[in-house]
Design an enzyme around this catalytic site. Structure first.
Site: not given
Ligand code: ATP
Ligand code: MG
Ligand code: MG
Length: 552
Positions: A32, A257, A267
């Site tokens: 995102e 994760r 984030k």
């Molecule tokens: P946040 O919760 O920090 O906003 P997010 O998961 O919403 O992070 P996205 O931009 O949606 O962030 O993530 C893109 C991809 O990266 C998703 O498939 C997510 O599952 C993966 N991802 C995010 N954080 C991690 C992590 N700590 N370990 C492994 N994969 C991750």
């Molecule tokens: Mg997110």
């Protein structure tokens, strides 16, 4: 590229190809664009691109930009840069917002099938009606609206007749389902917000849980890999693909994760650190963002090796951040030229060395890689050593410089401390030493031995340089946990995470370029900061110290 055997997703894909369930695979990395990528994302990138590379598949970079409120083009650009820097090329670049028309059509299909309805309950009421883990939910009074009524109301939602929150579109599944995600989840909401891609075309936007399976299906993704917290969403994911009659059927797989000690990765928290100026932007060298790690001096090779080592499992755990440091040392050991730099200078005058004379000594650039050749370093009557390498009243077993003691200067001579010069307040400001010309490095001198070897820089040719040493930004050994309160998290920010020193480096360092990496003798690995360095002021970021007690 090598793959760690403990990657269960890779094994699933391998079996799917061998059994003929699939004849090709398509994965996607779907960030995102609401922040910069972090090391957790790197794990997901390396997994998605890595398996596709290995099995001749394709990977899409897809911006999951269905929420107009938090998204920004600045993030889109940084994400592209970071994925490329990690060493990957996407087969297609997609924006989920380009599928808004298709998603809207699928929502209408659900309404026509009696599988979606417009609800007038507000957010609080919806939550209340949803029930709990132990208590079933109850039906909204609007759940029985006719298909015609729903079609008409949804169209009026789209045309902008209603205010934010006034109505939503919900899937009609089962308010008593043991899986709360199946209790008529909201699939469209009203948001009168301009979108960075679609402008003001839409005032209704699909919810993530509805949009994501459609995005995967539209692109023909075969293996949709996401993190563990989406496991309970999988039944709804499958429900959407099936009931929206998508021609391609992607499957969702969840993995644990990445969490790191002394690091937060959400984030939202990283943005807070930036917005409240705890750090100098998303790319601050203390941040776990890809851009921060890059600026600190971590390499893509080290990050990839780290991700392969930790593997991919169905559980999440917290990884010791020193493991990442281990891989950066491993990567730089043979690549980084060695050099000497003084971080906290103490002037030394070598009283028996001829005044005005300078000799040039030859030193190997990296003794482990002789092909890297040699460098020239000057030596003269005045040099700098580290303040920390001198003690006037040393404890036992102190082998560095103290009055009357002799040490070796790396690549040069033995020197002996003869006199300590102090200022009015009693601070040591200069040492007077003598050197022994017989002891020149490389001369084969065996007459006597000394126990300490110090690094040094010749004073008249020395190039001033700034050194930035870092400590963990977050004082929390457990890493991030979901419950960590915002307030507690800010209290965990380390007030001493950055130390700045003004020192000196060898003259052959005067033309270093941003992102050049060196191993400073006894100090560790350093990267030339690309943001703060100028033609006449070099700034080095400490990447990692030389040694660690950490073992894999
Ligand atoms: P946040 O919760 O920090 O906003 P997010 O998961 O919403 O992070 P996205 O931009 O949606 O962030 O993530 C893109 C991809 O990266 C998703 O498939 C997510 O599952 C993966 N991802 C995010 N954080 C991690 C992590 N700590 N370990 C492994 N994969 C991750
Ligand atoms: Mg997110
Ligand atoms: Mg998230």
């Amino acid at each position: 590229m090598e793959h760690n055997s403990s990657n269960f997703i890779r094994n699933i894909i391998k079996e799917d190809l061998e059994s003929g369930k699939h004849d090709h695979i398509i994965t996607r990395f779907p960030p995102e664009p609401n922040g910069y990528l972090h090391i957790g994302h790197a794990k997901s990138i390396i997994l998605n691109f890595g398996v596709a590379d290995e099995f001749n598949g394709k990977t899409n970079l897809r911006f999951d930009d269905t929420n107009p409120v938090k998204e920004d083009i600045e993030y889109v650009n940084s994400i592209k840069e970071d994925v490329k820097w990690l060493g990957y090329e996407w087969d297609n670049l997609f924006f989920a917002s380009n599928y808004f028309d298709e998603m809207y059509k699928r929502a209408i299909l659900l309404i026509k099938k009696g599988l979606a309805y417009v609800d007038d309950l507000n957010a609080d009421e919806i939550r209340e009606y949803r029930g709990t883990l132990t208590a079933p939910g109850k039906d909204s009074p609007y759940r029985t609206r006719t298909i015609e009524e729903n079609l008409e109301l949804f169209e009026r939602m789209r045309s902008g007749e209603f205010a934010n929150g006034e109505k939503v579109l919900r899937a009609k599944i089962d308010m008593a389902s043991p899986n709360i995600n199946l209790r008529d989840p909201v699939i469209y909401r009203i948001s009168h917000t301009e979108h960075h891609n679609t402008g003001n075309k839409w005032c209704i936007y699909p919810m993530y849980a509805f949009a994501h399976p459609l995005e995967d299906a539209i692109e023909g993704v075969t293996h949709s890999i996401c993190t563990l917290e989406f496991e309970d969403q999988r039944p709804f994911y499958d429900w959407v693909v099936e009931n929206c009659e998508m021609p391609n059927v992607p499957r969702q797989y969840e993995f644990g994760r990445l969490n790191l000690t002394n690091t937060v990765m959400s984030k939202r928290k990283l943005k807070q650190l930036v917005d409240e100026k705890f750090v100098d932007g998303w790319d601050d060298p203390r941040m776990p963002t890809i851009s921060g790690l890059r600026r600190r001096g971590y390499t893509p090779e080290a990050i990839r090796a780290f991700c392969h080592e930790i593997g991919v499992a169905k559980t999440s755990g917290t990884v010791d951040s020193r493991m990442l440091d281990h891989f950066v040392r491993e990567d730089l050991k043979l690549k980084a030229p060695r050099t000497m730099g003084i971080i906290k200078p103490l002037k030394v005058v070598i009283t028996n060395y001829p005044e005005g004379e300078v000799e040039w000594l030859e030193a190997e650039i990296n003794p482990e890689v002789p092909e890297m050749g040699t460098r020239q370093i000057p030596f003269s009557r005045e040099i700098y050593i580290e303040q920390d390498d001198f003690m006037e009243n040393p404890p036992k077993k102190y082998f560095r410089l103290f009055p009357g003691n002799e040490v070796r200067l790396k690549h040069a001579y033995f020197i002996k401390c003869e006199e300590v010069i102090k200022d009015q307040d009693g601070n040591v400001v200069e040492l007077h030493c003598t050197y022994d010309p017989e002891t020149k490095s490389g001369s084969g001198f065996t007459g006597r031995k000394v126990k300490g070897t110090l690094h040094w820089v010749e004073a008249t040719h020395a190039v001033p340089a700034e050194f930035r040493n870092y400590q963990p930004l977050i004082l929390d050994e457990n890493g991030e946990d979901e419950e960590q309160e915002e307030k507690t998290f800010l209290e965990l920010v380390n007030p001493n995470s950055l130390e700045i020193f003004q020192g000196f480096v060898e003259p052959n360092m005067k033309d270093v370029q941003p992102q050049d990496k060196y191993q400073f003798f006894r100090h560790g690995y350093y990267n030339v900061d690309p943001k703060l360095s100028t033609a006449d002021h070099i700034v080095f970021n400490q990447i990692v110290e030389l040694k660690s007690s950490f073992k894999i």
